[in-house]
Design a protein around this motif. Structure first.
Motif, PDB file in Angstrom:
ATOM      1  N   PHE A 199       0.838  -1.188   0.000  1.00 36.56           N
ATOM      2  CA  PHE A 199       0.000   0.000   0.000  1.00 36.56           C
ATOM      3  C   PHE A 199       0.878   1.245   0.000  1.00 36.56           C
ATOM      4  O   PHE A 199       1.863   1.309   0.726  1.00 36.56           O
ATOM      5  CB  PHE A 199      -0.904   0.049   1.237  1.00 36.56           C
ATOM      6  N   SER A 200       0.484   2.216  -0.804  1.00 39.02           N
ATOM      7  CA  SER A 200       1.152   3.508  -0.821  1.00 39.02           C
ATOM      8  C   SER A 200       0.196   4.523  -0.224  1.00 39.02           C
ATOM      9  O   SER A 200      -0.941   4.658  -0.671  1.00 39.02           O
ATOM     10  CB  SER A 200       1.508   3.897  -2.262  1.00 39.02           C
TER      11      SER A 200
ATOM     12  N   ILE B   2      -4.444  11.242   3.188  1.00 38.48           N
ATOM     13  CA  ILE B   2      -4.972  11.912   2.011  1.00 38.48           C
ATOM     14  C   ILE B   2      -5.387  10.877   0.974  1.00 38.48           C
ATOM     15  O   ILE B   2      -6.442  10.984   0.347  1.00 38.48           O
ATOM     16  CB  ILE B   2      -3.922  12.882   1.423  1.00 38.48           C
ATOM     17  N   GLU B   3      -4.555   9.846   0.835  1.00 32.34           N
ATOM     18  CA  GLU B   3      -4.796   8.851  -0.205  1.00 32.34           C
ATOM     19  C   GLU B   3      -4.153   7.531   0.204  1.00 32.34           C
ATOM     20  O   GLU B   3      -3.087   7.511   0.811  1.00 32.34           O
ATOM     21  CB  GLU B   3      -4.173   9.355  -1.510  1.00 32.34           C
ATOM     22  N   ILE B   4      -4.821   6.443  -0.118  1.00 29.61           N
ATOM     23  CA  ILE B   4      -4.224   5.114   0.017  1.00 29.61           C
ATOM     24  C   ILE B   4      -4.536   4.361  -1.257  1.00 29.61           C
ATOM     25  O   ILE B   4      -5.661   4.397  -1.763  1.00 29.61           O
ATOM     26  CB  ILE B   4      -4.747   4.344   1.261  1.00 29.61           C
ATOM     27  N   LYS B   5      -3.507   3.725  -1.809  1.00 27.60           N
ATOM     28  CA  LYS B   5      -3.735   2.896  -2.987  1.00 27.60           C
ATOM     29  C   LYS B   5      -2.836   1.680  -2.933  1.00 27.60           C
ATOM     30  O   LYS B   5      -1.755   1.715  -2.346  1.00 27.60           O
ATOM     31  CB  LYS B   5      -3.542   3.673  -4.289  1.00 27.60           C
ATOM     32  N   GLU B   6      -3.340   0.612  -3.515  1.00 27.87           N
ATOM     33  CA  GLU B   6      -2.562  -0.613  -3.601  1.00 27.87           C
ATOM     34  C   GLU B   6      -1.598  -0.481  -4.771  1.00 27.87           C
ATOM     35  O   GLU B   6      -1.991  -0.050  -5.859  1.00 27.87           O
ATOM     36  CB  GLU B   6      -3.481  -1.812  -3.821  1.00 27.87           C
ATOM     37  N   LEU B   7      -0.357  -0.848  -4.538  1.00 22.54           N
ATOM     38  CA  LEU B   7       0.635  -0.870  -5.610  1.00 22.54           C
ATOM     39  C   LEU B   7       0.730  -2.304  -6.129  1.00 22.54           C
ATOM     40  O   LEU B   7       1.378  -3.146  -5.507  1.00 22.54           O
ATOM     41  CB  LEU B   7       1.997  -0.385  -5.113  1.00 22.54           C
ATOM     42  N   LYS B   8       0.052  -2.571  -7.230  1.00 20.40           N
ATOM     43  CA  LYS B   8       0.078  -3.917  -7.807  1.00 20.40           C
ATOM     44  C   LYS B   8       1.408  -4.120  -8.527  1.00 20.40           C
ATOM     45  O   LYS B   8       1.891  -3.210  -9.208  1.00 20.40           O
ATOM     46  CB  LYS B   8      -1.101  -4.097  -8.748  1.00 20.40           C
TER      47      LYS B   8
ATOM     48  N   THR C 264       9.941   0.390  -0.930  1.00 17.59           N
ATOM     49  CA  THR C 264       9.256   1.625  -1.265  1.00 17.59           C
ATOM     50  C   THR C 264       8.866   1.516  -2.724  1.00 17.59           C
ATOM     51  O   THR C 264       9.486   0.762  -3.476  1.00 17.59           O
ATOM     52  CB  THR C 264      10.124   2.865  -0.973  1.00 17.59           C
ATOM     53  N   GLY C 265       7.848   2.213  -3.137  1.00 16.15           N
ATOM     54  CA  GLY C 265       7.410   2.067  -4.517  1.00 16.15           C
ATOM     55  C   GLY C 265       6.468   3.156  -4.961  1.00 16.15           C
ATOM     56  O   GLY C 265       5.931   3.916  -4.151  1.00 16.15           O
ATOM     57  N   LEU C 266       6.273   3.198  -6.268  1.00 20.07           N
ATOM     58  CA  LEU C 266       5.335   4.125  -6.902  1.00 20.07           C
ATOM     59  C   LEU C 266       4.640   3.406  -8.045  1.00 20.07           C
ATOM     60  O   LEU C 266       5.225   2.519  -8.671  1.00 20.07           O
ATOM     61  CB  LEU C 266       6.072   5.346  -7.470  1.00 20.07           C
TER      62      LEU C 266
END
Length: 165
Positions: free
Chosen positions: A5-6, A71-77, A152-154
């Motif tokens: 998760f990011s 502010i935001e949470i998203k899964e980094l697939k 860490t990732g994007l």
């Protein structure tokens, strides 16, 4: 099952503590967590790698989303993102072994960052499989110390970028 998760969060005191507290209170597993300010110092990017079954992972996402400062949470697939991790490894190597270790480091595009009489320190950045492959090849050497940053990732591309004024 593992998920990355990011989180984009307000850069306020205690935000990381509140996130860690949520994981602790609920008994969720954290495989790794990294945090650092973004290009805009008002915000911090936090990458959390966690594991559990599908129900637990969806609960984690919902619970984290409710926290203050998120502010935001998203899964980094994996197929849509780039993950990296940094390791620093101190290896016992005398003068006769040093060139072998340096050659191995060169193959992986690692950097020798410190050399002493009886050891050397190597820095390597990459995905987890690259780092594990490097560590596996060090099997015949004595690892004196090892430090890992965690993932860490994007997400790739521009479609999911959050722009904040």
């Amino acid at each position: 099952m593992q998920r990355v998760f990011s989180l984009l969060v307000d850069n306020n005191p205690g935000v990381l503590s509140r996130i860690a507290g949520l994981f602790s209170r609920r008994g969720y597993n954290v495989d790794s967590i990294t945090a650092g300010t973004t290009a805009d110092p008002r915000f911090t990017r936090i990458t959390i790698v966690t594991s559990g079954d599908e129900l637990i992972l969806s609960q984690i996402e919902r619970q984290v989303r409710k926290l203050e400062d998120i502010i935001e949470i998203k899964e980094l697939k994996p197929e849509e993102s780039v993950y990296r991790e940094l390791i620093m490894v101190k290896i016992r190597a005398d003068a006769s072994q040093r060139s072998e270790v340096i050659s191995l480091a060169d193959i992986f595009r690692a950097k020798v960052v410190d050399v002493e009489k009886e050891c050397l320190m190597v820095e390597l950045t990459g995905n987890q499989s690259k780092l594990e492959a490097f560590l596996n090849l060090l099997d015949g050497y004595e690892i004196l110390e090892l430090a890992r940053t965690g993932i860490t990732g994007l997400a790739r591309g521009i479609k999911d970028v959050t722009f904040i004024d």
